[in-house]
Design a protein around this motif. Sequence first.
Motif, PDB file in Angstrom:
ATOM      1  N   MET A   1     -75.300  18.861 -15.228  1.00  0.00           N
ATOM      2  CA  MET A   1     -76.665  18.879 -14.432  1.00  0.00           C
ATOM      3  C   MET A   1     -77.476  19.842 -14.695  1.00  0.00           C
ATOM      4  O   MET A   1     -77.253  20.954 -15.325  1.00  0.00           O
ATOM      5  N   LYS A   2     -78.807  19.457 -14.761  1.00  0.00           N
ATOM      6  CA  LYS A   2     -79.770  20.544 -14.947  1.00  0.00           C
ATOM      7  C   LYS A   2     -80.114  21.384 -14.030  1.00  0.00           C
ATOM      8  O   LYS A   2     -80.109  21.264 -12.646  1.00  0.00           O
ATOM      9  N   GLN A   3     -80.270  22.884 -14.367  1.00  0.00           N
ATOM     10  CA  GLN A   3     -80.404  23.909 -13.271  1.00  0.00           C
ATOM     11  C   GLN A   3     -81.881  24.339 -13.232  1.00  0.00           C
ATOM     12  O   GLN A   3     -82.397  24.490 -14.534  1.00  0.00           O
ATOM     13  N   LEU A   4     -82.597  24.305 -12.057  1.00  0.00           N
ATOM     14  CA  LEU A   4     -84.013  24.479 -11.914  1.00  0.00           C
ATOM     15  C   LEU A   4     -84.033  26.193 -11.739  1.00  0.00           C
ATOM     16  O   LEU A   4     -83.371  26.663 -11.061  1.00  0.00           O
ATOM     17  N   THR A   5     -84.945  26.787 -12.336  1.00  0.00           N
ATOM     18  CA  THR A   5     -85.111  28.374 -12.271  1.00  0.00           C
ATOM     19  C   THR A   5     -86.829  28.595 -11.892  1.00  0.00           C
ATOM     20  O   THR A   5     -87.637  27.628 -12.294  1.00  0.00           O
ATOM     21  N   PHE A   6     -86.985  29.471 -10.872  1.00  0.00           N
ATOM     22  CA  PHE A   6     -88.135  29.706 -10.586  1.00  0.00           C
ATOM     23  C   PHE A   6     -88.532  31.062 -10.668  1.00  0.00           C
ATOM     24  O   PHE A   6     -87.960  32.085 -10.606  1.00  0.00           O
ATOM     25  N   ASP A   7     -89.936  31.583 -11.264  1.00  0.00           N
ATOM     26  CA  ASP A   7     -90.324  32.823 -11.247  1.00  0.00           C
ATOM     27  C   ASP A   7     -90.519  33.711  -9.924  1.00  0.00           C
ATOM     28  O   ASP A   7     -90.270  34.695  -9.863  1.00  0.00           O
ATOM     29  N   GLN A   8     -90.989  32.851  -8.693  1.00  0.00           N
ATOM     30  CA  GLN A   8     -91.094  33.289  -7.608  1.00  0.00           C
ATOM     31  C   GLN A   8     -90.368  32.404  -6.623  1.00  0.00           C
ATOM     32  O   GLN A   8     -90.435  31.164  -6.466  1.00  0.00           O
ATOM     33  N   GLU A   9     -90.158  33.065  -5.417  1.00  0.00           N
ATOM     34  CA  GLU A   9     -89.579  32.622  -4.271  1.00  0.00           C
ATOM     35  C   GLU A   9     -90.317  33.001  -3.023  1.00  0.00           C
ATOM     36  O   GLU A   9     -90.776  34.069  -2.768  1.00  0.00           O
ATOM     37  N   TYR A  10     -90.612  32.079  -2.121  1.00  0.00           N
ATOM     38  CA  TYR A  10     -91.404  32.306  -0.993  1.00  0.00           C
ATOM     39  C   TYR A  10     -90.429  31.679   0.221  1.00  0.00           C
ATOM     40  O   TYR A  10     -90.285  30.374   0.193  1.00  0.00           O
ATOM     41  N   VAL A  11     -90.042  32.606   1.046  1.00  0.00           N
ATOM     42  CA  VAL A  11     -89.216  32.381   2.108  1.00  0.00           C
ATOM     43  C   VAL A  11     -90.190  32.111   3.304  1.00  0.00           C
ATOM     44  O   VAL A  11     -90.801  32.705   3.577  1.00  0.00           O
ATOM     45  N   TYR A  12     -90.083  30.787   3.838  1.00  0.00           N
ATOM     46  CA  TYR A  12     -91.158  30.378   4.744  1.00  0.00           C
ATOM     47  C   TYR A  12     -90.257  30.403   6.250  1.00  0.00           C
ATOM     48  O   TYR A  12     -88.970  30.153   6.290  1.00  0.00           O
ATOM     49  N   GLY A  13     -90.723  30.526   7.200  1.00  0.00           N
ATOM     50  CA  GLY A  13     -90.127  30.374   8.526  1.00  0.00           C
ATOM     51  C   GLY A  13     -89.826  28.982   8.938  1.00  0.00           C
ATOM     52  O   GLY A  13     -90.211  28.040   8.427  1.00  0.00           O
ATOM     53  N   ASP A  14     -88.689  29.065   9.578  1.00  0.00           N
ATOM     54  CA  ASP A  14     -88.152  27.753  10.234  1.00  0.00           C
ATOM     55  C   ASP A  14     -88.569  27.101  11.342  1.00  0.00           C
ATOM     56  O   ASP A  14     -88.762  27.827  12.605  1.00  0.00           O
ATOM     57  N   SER A  15     -89.573  26.228  11.192  1.00  0.00           N
ATOM     58  CA  SER A  15     -90.473  25.651  12.427  1.00  0.00           C
ATOM     59  C   SER A  15     -90.448  24.161  12.661  1.00  0.00           C
ATOM     60  O   SER A  15     -90.376  23.426  11.661  1.00  0.00           O
ATOM     61  N   GLY A  16     -90.377  23.527  13.574  1.00  0.00           N
ATOM     62  CA  GLY A  16     -90.111  22.227  13.803  1.00  0.00           C
ATOM     63  C   GLY A  16     -91.668  21.783  13.466  1.00  0.00           C
ATOM     64  O   GLY A  16     -91.920  20.611  13.560  1.00  0.00           O
ATOM     65  N   GLU A  17     -92.900  22.317  13.239  1.00  0.00           N
ATOM     66  CA  GLU A  17     -94.110  21.999  12.959  1.00  0.00           C
ATOM     67  C   GLU A  17     -94.498  21.977  11.430  1.00  0.00           C
ATOM     68  O   GLU A  17     -95.472  21.773  11.167  1.00  0.00           O
ATOM     69  N   GLY A  18     -93.341  22.078  10.609  1.00  0.00           N
ATOM     70  CA  GLY A  18     -93.581  22.209   9.248  1.00  0.00           C
ATOM     71  C   GLY A  18     -93.527  23.385   8.616  1.00  0.00           C
ATOM     72  O   GLY A  18     -93.223  24.431   9.146  1.00  0.00           O
ATOM     73  N   ILE A  19     -93.882  23.372   7.400  1.00  0.00           N
ATOM     74  CA  ILE A  19     -93.747  24.653   6.464  1.00  0.00           C
ATOM     75  C   ILE A  19     -95.203  25.257   6.374  1.00  0.00           C
ATOM     76  O   ILE A  19     -96.015  24.574   5.599  1.00  0.00           O
ATOM     77  N   SER A  20     -95.166  26.421   6.905  1.00  0.00           N
ATOM     78  CA  SER A  20     -96.480  27.178   6.786  1.00  0.00           C
ATOM     79  C   SER A  20     -96.331  28.350   6.087  1.00  0.00           C
ATOM     80  O   SER A  20     -95.594  28.954   6.106  1.00  0.00           O
ATOM     81  N   ILE A  21     -97.537  28.413   5.062  1.00  0.00           N
ATOM     82  CA  ILE A  21     -97.431  29.588   4.404  1.00  0.00           C
ATOM     83  C   ILE A  21     -98.874  30.255   4.245  1.00  0.00           C
ATOM     84  O   ILE A  21     -99.920  29.668   4.532  1.00  0.00           O
ATOM     85  N   GLU A  22     -99.004  31.415   3.763  1.00  0.00           N
ATOM     86  CA  GLU A  22    -100.040  32.356   3.683  1.00  0.00           C
ATOM     87  C   GLU A  22    -100.852  31.937   2.506  1.00  0.00           C
ATOM     88  O   GLU A  22    -100.267  32.024   1.393  1.00  0.00           O
ATOM     89  N   VAL A  23    -102.178  31.604   2.379  1.00  0.00           N
ATOM     90  CA  VAL A  23    -102.852  31.579   1.087  1.00  0.00           C
ATOM     91  C   VAL A  23    -104.258  32.200   1.278  1.00  0.00           C
ATOM     92  O   VAL A  23    -104.661  32.644   2.468  1.00  0.00           O
ATOM     93  N   SER A  24    -104.623  32.732   0.188  1.00  0.00           N
ATOM     94  CA  SER A  24    -105.878  33.482   0.041  1.00  0.00           C
ATOM     95  C   SER A  24    -106.802  32.338  -0.483  1.00  0.00           C
ATOM     96  O   SER A  24    -106.677  31.605  -1.753  1.00  0.00           O
ATOM     97  N   LEU A  25    -108.034  32.061   0.131  1.00  0.00           N
ATOM     98  CA  LEU A  25    -109.092  31.278  -0.658  1.00  0.00           C
ATOM     99  C   LEU A  25    -110.404  32.301  -1.011  1.00  0.00           C
ATOM    100  O   LEU A  25    -110.804  33.205  -0.313  1.00  0.00           O
ATOM    101  N   GLY A  26    -110.924  32.128  -2.224  1.00  0.00           N
ATOM    102  CA  GLY A  26    -111.993  33.189  -2.500  1.00  0.00           C
ATOM    103  C   GLY A  26    -113.096  32.411  -3.176  1.00  0.00           C
ATOM    104  O   GLY A  26    -112.795  31.268  -3.719  1.00  0.00           O
TER     105      GLY A  26
END
Length: 128
Positions: A1-26
């Motif tokens: 089995m191939k193992q996935l690894t990631f450089d960053q982890e973002y823990v999001y809140g548990d919501s019935g309305e989907g996954i919301s994250i903070e982003v910056s637009l410039g």
Amino acid sequence: MKQLTFDQEYVYGDSGEGISIEVSLGFGGISIEVEAKVDPGATVCLFSHEIGLKLGIPNEQGIPIRLSGLAGSLEAYGHEVTLQTGDIAFQSVVYFAKHPGLQRNLLGRQGRLRNLKLAVIDYEFWRD
């Protein structure tokens, strides 16, 4: 089995309305933080008309598109911005709604999700 690894982890809140994250637009030396829903079903990244105005973007001078969904269709305009989440930032074309009042911002495939390797773990078993 191939193992996935990631450089960053973002823990999001548990919501019935989907996954919301903070982003910056410039754009043009202006940067703002907004909340957006991760939506792998959305073709493009879509943000409210009001966010475009805050960034000083001439909305209707962008790349026109008509988007369709369950609630009907809407017109939007694409502009190149800097899109950042955590330490990951890149230039991307995102779209801003033609009319005010868009209820949610979306992070879709083009402009965001295709630029990342993304894994969503949506159950407690995998969390420490």
